[in-house]
Design a protein around this motif. Structure first.
Motif, PDB file in Angstrom:
ATOM      1  N   UNK A   1     -34.579 -24.376  24.742  1.00 57.90           N
ATOM      2  CA  UNK A   1     -35.673 -25.018  23.998  1.00 57.90           C
ATOM      3  C   UNK A   1     -35.921 -24.303  22.668  1.00 57.90           C
ATOM      4  N   UNK A   2     -35.922 -22.965  22.717  1.00 59.75           N
ATOM      5  CA  UNK A   2     -36.280 -22.183  21.520  1.00 59.75           C
ATOM      6  C   UNK A   2     -35.108 -21.964  20.570  1.00 59.75           C
ATOM      7  N   UNK A   3     -33.882 -22.064  21.090  1.00 59.10           N
ATOM      8  CA  UNK A   3     -32.698 -21.906  20.227  1.00 59.10           C
ATOM      9  C   UNK A   3     -31.860 -23.174  20.427  1.00 59.10           C
ATOM     10  N   UNK A   4     -32.212 -24.273  19.740  1.00 63.31           N
ATOM     11  CA  UNK A   4     -31.593 -25.566  20.043  1.00 63.31           C
ATOM     12  C   UNK A   4     -30.065 -25.574  19.939  1.00 63.31           C
ATOM     13  N   UNK A   5     -29.499 -24.716  19.119  1.00 61.56           N
ATOM     14  CA  UNK A   5     -28.036 -24.742  18.982  1.00 61.56           C
ATOM     15  C   UNK A   5     -27.321 -24.007  20.123  1.00 61.56           C
ATOM     16  N   UNK A   6     -28.092 -23.340  20.985  1.00 62.76           N
ATOM     17  CA  UNK A   6     -27.478 -22.527  22.050  1.00 62.76           C
ATOM     18  C   UNK A   6     -26.844 -23.391  23.135  1.00 62.76           C
ATOM     19  N   UNK A   7     -25.609 -23.087  23.484  1.00 63.56           N
ATOM     20  CA  UNK A   7     -24.966 -23.718  24.639  1.00 63.56           C
ATOM     21  C   UNK A   7     -25.009 -22.736  25.792  1.00 63.56           C
ATOM     22  N   UNK A   8     -25.310 -23.238  27.009  1.00 63.65           N
ATOM     23  CA  UNK A   8     -25.297 -22.366  28.179  1.00 63.65           C
ATOM     24  C   UNK A   8     -24.484 -23.023  29.293  1.00 63.65           C
ATOM     25  N   UNK A   9     -24.087 -22.228  30.270  1.00 63.48           N
ATOM     26  CA  UNK A   9     -23.301 -22.802  31.380  1.00 63.48           C
ATOM     27  C   UNK A   9     -24.169 -23.523  32.405  1.00 63.48           C
ATOM     28  N   UNK A  10     -25.484 -23.414  32.277  1.00 60.41           N
ATOM     29  CA  UNK A  10     -26.399 -23.968  33.285  1.00 60.41           C
ATOM     30  C   UNK A  10     -26.343 -25.495  33.332  1.00 60.41           C
ATOM     31  N   UNK A  11     -26.100 -26.043  34.503  1.00 63.13           N
ATOM     32  CA  UNK A  11     -26.138 -27.501  34.683  1.00 63.13           C
ATOM     33  C   UNK A  11     -27.369 -27.889  35.492  1.00 63.13           C
TER      34      UNK A  11
END
Ligand code: ATP
Ligand code: MG
Length: 306
Positions: free
Chosen positions: A72-82
């Motif tokens: 939410x706070x770093x919109x460009x961040x990709x994470x592995x969480x599904x």
């Protein structure tokens, strides 16, 4: 005391890897993994024979909380969480094993670097500073005291050693040699610092100082970088109580420093086959739960019963 779950048995799924704390299982979708946290506890790279009841669930729900907040706070961040959903089709007894302790994640190639960020000086960084005035080879201001905040957070990566070996601290300029290319190394450094700064500001408002933490990153086939593994938990971070923080003093912490101190006191540091006494297990579990409540605003028991 409730029993700790140190062995994860899921006969219906194929186990593809087992770390010190987590077991990874494949799912029908080849791009997705079931990432399951046991109640195992490792300290000084050795796994204790007994675990901390509920630890796997606390770490999983805390990581999920951070993945959502950071995205939410770093919109460009990709994470592995599904998702935290238990995969469809799992037998009921296996579903009850993984409830709250499993996460469906994107299966990725993990980069061979421990992306450590330090906001405050302690641990191995404090030892190096006392001996040489540097931290991971980086020159630091003179006259720093134990637990002092760095002028700004520093990126201090280490190698990601294979099982049985110890990670080695490296200078940030050498991280690319582990990762493979300078462009990716630079992005990892920038992301690690941005994530730390965002999380540390959030946590401080809630009474927790994130003294330091370790992130892991991975890359997909297109070269996109993802935040993976667990994030900002008491296993991967040093969490200090903001109340009572004092320069020059080892702060009271929510993490496994408590266990490490006990191991050192008993002369059991890095020894195999150690069983933690029940009072140490209970106290560690309470600290993990308190950190969960302070950070998320929800009692662990309530989050787990959802
Ligand atoms: P090790 O695996 O070296 O023993 P560890 O003890 O910290 O390290 P665990 O936390 O128990 O490991 O297990 C998690 C493992 O899963 C780590 O090796 C981590 O790099 C790997 N991992 C994390 N996220 C992903 C992902 N999205 N895809 C594939 N592997 C992942
Ligand atoms: Mg790990």
């Amino acid at each position: 005391m409730a029993a700790a779950l140190t062995t994860i048995s899921l006969p219906s799924l194929q186990k593809i890897a087992s770390g010190k704390v987590r077991d990874l299982f494949s799912l029908p979708d080849p791009n997705v993994l079931l990432f399951v946290a046991s109640d195992r506890l490792s300290a000084f790279d050795v796994v204790m024979t007994n675990g901390i009841p509920n630890k796997g669930a606390i770490l999983t729900l805390m990581s999920a909380f951070w993945f959502r907040l950071l995205s939410e706070r770093i919109p460009s961040l990709r994470t592995h969480f599904i998702s935290l959903d238990i995969p469809a089709g799992i037998p009921a007894e296996e579903a009850s094993v993984v409830k709250n302790r499993s996460m469906q994640v994107r299966k990725l190639e993990v980069l061979k670097i421990e992306a450590i960020v330090r906001g405050y000086i302690t641990g191995s960084a404090w030892k190096e500073y006392q001996a040489k005035g540097t931290v991971h080879g980086l020159a630091m201001p003179q006259g720093m005291q134990l637990a002092q905040k760095f002028p700004s957070a520093i990126y201090t990566p280490s190698t990601k050693a294979d099982a049985g070996a110890h990670d080695e601290n490296i200078h940030p300029d050498d991280a690319w040699k582990e990762i493979g290319d300078k462009g990716t190394a630079k992005k990892v450094e920038e992301l690690a610092l941005a994530i730390y700064n965002t999380a540390a500001a959030y946590a401080e408002e809630r009474g927790i100082i994130i003294a330091d933490t370790k992130f892991e990153f991975a890359k997909d086939a297109e070269g996109n970088i993802y935040l993976v593994d667990e994030v900002l938990t008491p296993d991967s971070s040093r969490f200090w109580r903001k109340d009572g923080y004092e320069l020059g003093k080892e702060p009271d912490s929510f993490d496994k420093q408590f266990v490490r101190n006990w191991l050192i006191k008993e002369g059991l540091k890095a020894k195999e086959g150690v069983t933690l006494p029940e009072d140490i297990c209970v106290a560690t579990g309470e600290r993990y739960k308190e950190a969960f409540y302070l950070l998320t605003g929800t009692k662990f028991e309530d989050a787990a019963n959802k």
